[in-house]
Write a protein that holds these residues in place. Sequence first.
Motif, PDB file in Angstrom:
ATOM      1  N   VAL A 218       6.877 116.832  64.452  1.00 41.85           N
ATOM      2  CA  VAL A 218       8.059 117.667  64.669  1.00 41.85           C
ATOM      3  C   VAL A 218       8.028 118.887  63.762  1.00 41.85           C
ATOM      4  CG1 VAL A 218      10.568 117.751  64.349  1.00 41.85           C
ATOM      5  CG2 VAL A 218       9.525 115.806  65.535  1.00 41.85           C
ATOM      6  N   GLN A 219       7.667 118.688  62.506  1.00 44.44           N
ATOM      7  CA  GLN A 219       7.699 119.794  61.550  1.00 44.44           C
ATOM      8  C   GLN A 219       6.674 120.875  61.874  1.00 44.44           C
ATOM      9  OE1 GLN A 219       7.394 117.719  57.767  1.00 44.44           O
ATOM     10  NE2 GLN A 219       9.614 117.610  57.554  1.00 44.44           N
ATOM     11  N   THR A 220       5.564 120.507  62.474  1.00 50.75           N
ATOM     12  CA  THR A 220       4.577 121.529  62.862  1.00 50.75           C
ATOM     13  C   THR A 220       5.098 122.419  63.976  1.00 50.75           C
ATOM     14  OG1 THR A 220       3.509 120.065  64.485  1.00 50.75           O
ATOM     15  CG2 THR A 220       2.639 120.044  62.225  1.00 50.75           C
ATOM     16  N   ARG A 221       6.130 121.997  64.686  1.00 50.91           N
ATOM     17  CA  ARG A 221       6.669 122.747  65.816  1.00 50.91           C
ATOM     18  C   ARG A 221       7.918 123.551  65.459  1.00 50.91           C
ATOM     19  NH1 ARG A 221       7.110 118.223  70.417  1.00 50.91           N
ATOM     20  NH2 ARG A 221       7.935 120.030  71.592  1.00 50.91           N
ATOM     21  N   HIS A 347      17.407 103.991  63.639  1.00 50.00           N
ATOM     22  CA  HIS A 347      18.415 105.019  63.888  1.00 50.00           C
ATOM     23  C   HIS A 347      17.853 106.402  63.606  1.00 50.00           C
ATOM     24  CE1 HIS A 347      21.761 101.908  62.713  1.00 50.00           C
ATOM     25  NE2 HIS A 347      21.468 101.818  63.997  1.00 50.00           N
ATOM     26  N   ASN A 348      17.194 106.527  62.457  1.00 51.84           N
ATOM     27  CA  ASN A 348      16.747 107.836  62.005  1.00 51.84           C
ATOM     28  C   ASN A 348      15.762 108.481  62.973  1.00 51.84           C
ATOM     29  OD1 ASN A 348      14.315 109.186  60.061  1.00 51.84           O
ATOM     30  ND2 ASN A 348      16.378 110.012  59.860  1.00 51.84           N
ATOM     31  N   LEU A 349      14.903 107.698  63.584  1.00 44.58           N
ATOM     32  CA  LEU A 349      13.962 108.259  64.552  1.00 44.58           C
ATOM     33  C   LEU A 349      14.704 108.869  65.737  1.00 44.58           C
ATOM     34  CD1 LEU A 349      11.297 105.406  64.522  1.00 44.58           C
ATOM     35  CD2 LEU A 349      11.082 107.654  63.445  1.00 44.58           C
ATOM     36  N   PHE A 350      15.677 108.127  66.255  1.00 43.47           N
ATOM     37  CA  PHE A 350      16.455 108.632  67.386  1.00 43.47           C
ATOM     38  C   PHE A 350      17.322 109.822  66.985  1.00 43.47           C
ATOM     39  CE2 PHE A 350      15.343 104.485  69.092  1.00 43.47           C
ATOM     40  CZ  PHE A 350      15.193 104.735  70.451  1.00 43.47           C
ATOM     41  N   LEU A 351      17.918 109.772  65.801  1.00 40.21           N
ATOM     42  CA  LEU A 351      18.774 110.864  65.360  1.00 40.21           C
ATOM     43  C   LEU A 351      17.980 112.119  65.042  1.00 40.21           C
ATOM     44  CD1 LEU A 351      21.305 108.921  63.111  1.00 40.21           C
ATOM     45  CD2 LEU A 351      21.720 109.885  65.371  1.00 40.21           C
ATOM     46  N   THR A 352      16.761 111.958  64.537  1.00 40.37           N
ATOM     47  CA  THR A 352      15.914 113.121  64.289  1.00 40.37           C
ATOM     48  C   THR A 352      15.509 113.768  65.608  1.00 40.37           C
ATOM     49  OG1 THR A 352      15.085 112.138  62.241  1.00 40.37           O
ATOM     50  CG2 THR A 352      13.808 113.949  63.176  1.00 40.37           C
ATOM     51  N   LYS A 357      16.526 118.520  69.131  1.00 40.55           N
ATOM     52  CA  LYS A 357      16.943 119.115  70.398  1.00 40.55           C
ATOM     53  C   LYS A 357      18.246 119.897  70.241  1.00 40.55           C
ATOM     54  CE  LYS A 357      16.554 115.280  72.941  1.00 40.55           C
ATOM     55  NZ  LYS A 357      16.513 114.458  74.190  1.00 40.55           N
ATOM     56  N   GLN A 358      19.122 119.436  69.361  1.00 43.59           N
ATOM     57  CA  GLN A 358      20.360 120.174  69.104  1.00 43.59           C
ATOM     58  C   GLN A 358      20.081 121.542  68.487  1.00 43.59           C
ATOM     59  OE1 GLN A 358      22.242 117.269  66.574  1.00 43.59           O
ATOM     60  NE2 GLN A 358      23.586 116.499  68.193  1.00 43.59           N
ATOM     61  N   LEU A 359      19.169 121.569  67.522  1.00 42.19           N
ATOM     62  CA  LEU A 359      18.943 122.787  66.758  1.00 42.19           C
ATOM     63  C   LEU A 359      17.894 123.708  67.377  1.00 42.19           C
ATOM     64  CD1 LEU A 359      19.010 121.384  63.114  1.00 42.19           C
ATOM     65  CD2 LEU A 359      20.894 122.253  64.497  1.00 42.19           C
ATOM     66  N   PHE A 360      16.901 123.129  68.045  1.00 40.71           N
ATOM     67  CA  PHE A 360      15.790 123.928  68.564  1.00 40.71           C
ATOM     68  C   PHE A 360      15.510 123.577  70.024  1.00 40.71           C
ATOM     69  CE2 PHE A 360      15.024 122.847  64.040  1.00 40.71           C
ATOM     70  CZ  PHE A 360      15.254 124.113  63.482  1.00 40.71           C
ATOM     71  N   PRO A 361      16.477 123.802  70.905  1.00 47.08           N
ATOM     72  CA  PRO A 361      16.311 123.399  72.308  1.00 47.08           C
ATOM     73  C   PRO A 361      15.160 124.111  73.012  1.00 47.08           C
ATOM     74  CG  PRO A 361      18.243 124.799  72.025  1.00 47.08           C
ATOM     75  CD  PRO A 361      17.783 124.433  70.656  1.00 47.08           C
ATOM     76  N   ASP A 362      14.838 125.325  72.601  1.00 44.91           N
ATOM     77  CA  ASP A 362      13.732 126.047  73.250  1.00 44.91           C
ATOM     78  C   ASP A 362      12.400 125.344  73.015  1.00 44.91           C
ATOM     79  OD1 ASP A 362      15.535 127.910  74.115  1.00 44.91           O
ATOM     80  OD2 ASP A 362      15.082 129.373  72.534  1.00 44.91           O
ATOM     81  N   SER A 369      19.023 116.475  77.773  1.00 46.54           N
ATOM     82  CA  SER A 369      17.842 116.156  78.584  1.00 46.54           C
ATOM     83  C   SER A 369      17.276 114.800  78.200  1.00 46.54           C
ATOM     84  CB  SER A 369      16.766 117.228  78.397  1.00 46.54           C
ATOM     85  OG  SER A 369      16.137 117.095  77.130  1.00 46.54           O
ATOM     86  N   ASP A 370      16.335 114.324  78.999  1.00 51.25           N
ATOM     87  CA  ASP A 370      15.671 113.047  78.742  1.00 51.25           C
ATOM     88  C   ASP A 370      14.363 113.220  77.963  1.00 51.25           C
ATOM     89  OD1 ASP A 370      17.625 111.578  80.065  1.00 51.25           O
ATOM     90  OD2 ASP A 370      16.655 111.858  82.010  1.00 51.25           O
ATOM     91  N   ALA A 371      14.138 114.405  77.409  1.00 52.72           N
ATOM     92  CA  ALA A 371      12.898 114.654  76.669  1.00 52.72           C
ATOM     93  C   ALA A 371      12.783 113.679  75.505  1.00 52.72           C
ATOM     94  CB  ALA A 371      12.874 116.093  76.151  1.00 52.72           C
ATOM     95  N   LYS A 372      11.617 113.048  75.372  1.00 52.93           N
ATOM     96  CA  LYS A 372      11.373 112.066  74.314  1.00 52.93           C
ATOM     97  C   LYS A 372      10.287 112.580  73.387  1.00 52.93           C
ATOM     98  CE  LYS A 372      12.868 107.997  76.925  1.00 52.93           C
ATOM     99  NZ  LYS A 372      13.567 108.812  77.963  1.00 52.93           N
ATOM    100  N   LEU A 373      10.536 112.465  72.084  1.00 51.84           N
ATOM    101  CA  LEU A 373       9.622 113.005  71.090  1.00 51.84           C
ATOM    102  C   LEU A 373       8.793 111.929  70.397  1.00 51.84           C
ATOM    103  CD1 LEU A 373      11.907 115.712  69.416  1.00 51.84           C
ATOM    104  CD2 LEU A 373      10.562 115.855  71.524  1.00 51.84           C
TER     105      LEU A 373
END
Length: 387
Positions: A218-221, A347-352, A357-362, A369-373
């Motif tokens: 996530v941090q690399t993106r 919890h933390n995995l799902f909340l992260t 997605k909340q902060l960087f939707p682009d 959305s159903d996007a899974k990370l």
Amino acid sequence: MADNGTERLTRTRRDTIKYGGAAICSGLLAGCTGMTDSERETGPTGNSDYSVSMAPNGEITLDTTPEKWVPYGGDYADMGVALGQADGMIGIGQTSEYYTDIYDELPGVSVDTDRIAENDLVENSMSMELFYEMDSDVHLIDTEMLKHWFDWSRADIEEIHNQVAPFVGNMIFRRSDGWHDHRYYTLYEAFEKMAELFQERDRYRAFKRFHDEFIADVQTRLPPASERPSVMLTFEGMNDPETFSPYRLNDKGTSKKQWSDLGVADALAGTGTENLSTNNRGELDYGNLLEVDPDVLLIRGHEQKSATEFRDTVLANMEDHPVGSELTAVQDGRVYRGGYLRQGPIHNLFLTERAAKQLFPDEFGDVTSDAKLFDRQRLSDIVNGEF
């Protein structure tokens, strides 16, 4: 703590839990002299004894893994589930603040919420009698919290520690309470302590590898720091809020972990606003929020709602408010649920994922959305002991 007149059960402590040191570490909270490394592996008499030490409760020594356990918060409850111990959880501090819906996305992972709801500690006024009735093997509770939130005395704590089961735990979700003058732990430091307690070190290591890989990806993106939004985290459980309790993102409590990992700027920086705590119950009104005018506003207290339900109630009411509607975050539709107060490693995995997605939707997709990370099946395998 006042005695309600009920005759308390008294009995000899069960043989399966033994304590290191004398007189429960000389008053429970002072800590104990540690064993040598070899003793930690085989026990001082050559058997399978092992010890766990965690502030503020000191060191306990056990000769078998606890089968029945009771956490205060959802953070430690979730740690136990992550370590494959869900079947042994027999109660919890507050059922309403332990969010289990996320387990529905993990095949083979579930919690008997009806069973733990029967032993809701807060609903039962933190009754000492309930502790006797539950007859747990260990309590995952910060004893200083019992003293300062529920008026337990040192004698009360030592009685339950001696007559029922020991306490292991540390309140880690925030770091703004003056009474918490003992060591703090990060989420994974506390999680590792629970792995020692339940003798699940291999599962913990597999889980941490999964977490570290996910966070690194996530941090690399993430965009450069200069392009990240300013964020204000608050609490208000009403659908039509008028005032908001402030949470500071610079507080290193575990409830802020996802925001820290995503490197966002705290919109309250430099304002002198203090973090919510036992003694600080100050609130901000819409005028205060407008002075700060964050890019993103996060509101806790709505975790029973979906992202869409939150937008259709809380955000919709703010859009109709004469002052709230002037907020940039409201005008841009960037008001979101703020996450659990007490989050564990699952919890933390799902909340992260949700926060990204909340902060960087682009980059990560819209929060609705159903996007899974991260890989749900791989996570399920680790929780179920297949790693």
